[in-house]
Design a protein around this motif. Structure first.
Motif, mmCIF file in Angstrom:
data_model
loop_
_atom_site.group_PDB
_atom_site.id
_atom_site.type_symbol
_atom_site.label_atom_id
_atom_site.label_comp_id
_atom_site.label_asym_id
_atom_site.label_seq_id
_atom_site.Cartn_x
_atom_site.Cartn_y
_atom_site.Cartn_z
ATOM 1 N N GLN A 76 0.865 -1.172 0.000
ATOM 2 C CA GLN A 76 0.000 0.000 0.000
ATOM 3 C C GLN A 76 0.909 1.231 0.000
ATOM 4 N N PHE A 77 0.783 2.054 -1.027
ATOM 5 C CA PHE A 77 1.562 3.283 -1.142
ATOM 6 C C PHE A 77 0.675 4.451 -0.759
ATOM 7 N N VAL A 96 17.131 3.828 -6.490
ATOM 8 C CA VAL A 96 15.875 3.888 -5.744
ATOM 9 C C VAL A 96 15.131 5.180 -6.087
ATOM 10 N N LEU A 97 14.999 5.430 -7.385
ATOM 11 C CA LEU A 97 14.227 6.568 -7.863
ATOM 12 C C LEU A 97 12.836 6.144 -8.314
ATOM 13 N N ASN A 98 12.687 4.871 -8.690
ATOM 14 C CA ASN A 98 11.416 4.348 -9.185
ATOM 15 C C ASN A 98 11.175 2.946 -8.630
ATOM 16 N N ARG A 117 7.201 6.831 -9.098
ATOM 17 C CA ARG A 117 8.357 7.644 -8.712
ATOM 18 C C ARG A 117 8.448 7.680 -7.192
ATOM 19 N N CYS A 118 9.614 7.418 -6.668
ATOM 20 C CA CYS A 118 9.789 7.401 -5.214
ATOM 21 C C CYS A 118 9.556 8.770 -4.583
ATOM 22 N N GLN A 119 9.797 9.855 -5.334
ATOM 23 C CA GLN A 119 9.576 11.193 -4.796
ATOM 24 C C GLN A 119 8.101 11.445 -4.510
ATOM 25 N N ASP A 120 7.207 10.685 -5.152
ATOM 26 C CA ASP A 120 5.776 10.877 -4.944
ATOM 27 C C ASP A 120 5.240 10.085 -3.756
#
Length: 128
Positions: A76-77, A96-98, A117-120
């Motif tokens: 779950q994100f 670890v960007l995506n 995208r990990c930033q999101d």
């Protein structure tokens, strides 16, 4: 009645794509100071450096173990704008960007394969 929201506009960075700030600028030094000194280390820095490097390595190792345990599990994100999605975790790129996921369940439908995208991502949860 609609409440006005102020918009904070940051100054453009030094490169043409505006992707960062000059690391020698007073603003960068004040806001983004690294704990590992780049100048010749004093005695206090010499004692602190091994402890900090050890702490960083422990955190990195635990994060990588977490990624390994996520493989092929429902995750779950929790993302910005109160968006919650669920997907089966497949892989992460080396930086670890995506995250590569499959069966992504979003509020507007299901996507068979996707990159997140990990930033999101604010946080993610899964059952161990």
């Amino acid at each position: 009645m609609t409440t006005p929201v102020s918009v904070l506009r940051l100054p453009k960075g030094p490169d043409p794509n505006s992707r960062g700030f000059d690391p020698k600028s007073p603003r960068f030094i004040a806001l983004c100071r690294t704990s590992i000194a780049t100048s010749p280390a004093s005695e206090a820095d010499a004692e602190q450096l091994p402890r900090e490097q050890h702490a960083r390595s422990v955190l990195r190792e635990s994060f990588l173990r977490c990624l390994l345990s996520m493989a092929n599990k429902k995750i779950q994100f929790h993302m910005y704008e109160r968006v919650n999605v669920e997907a089966t975790f497949r892989a992460s790129d080396i930086d670890v960007l995506n995250f590569q996921v499959s069966d992504l369940h979003t509020p507007i439908g299901v996507q068979k394969e996707a990159l997140i995208r990990c930033q999101d991502v604010i946080l993610f949860t899964f059952d161990a």
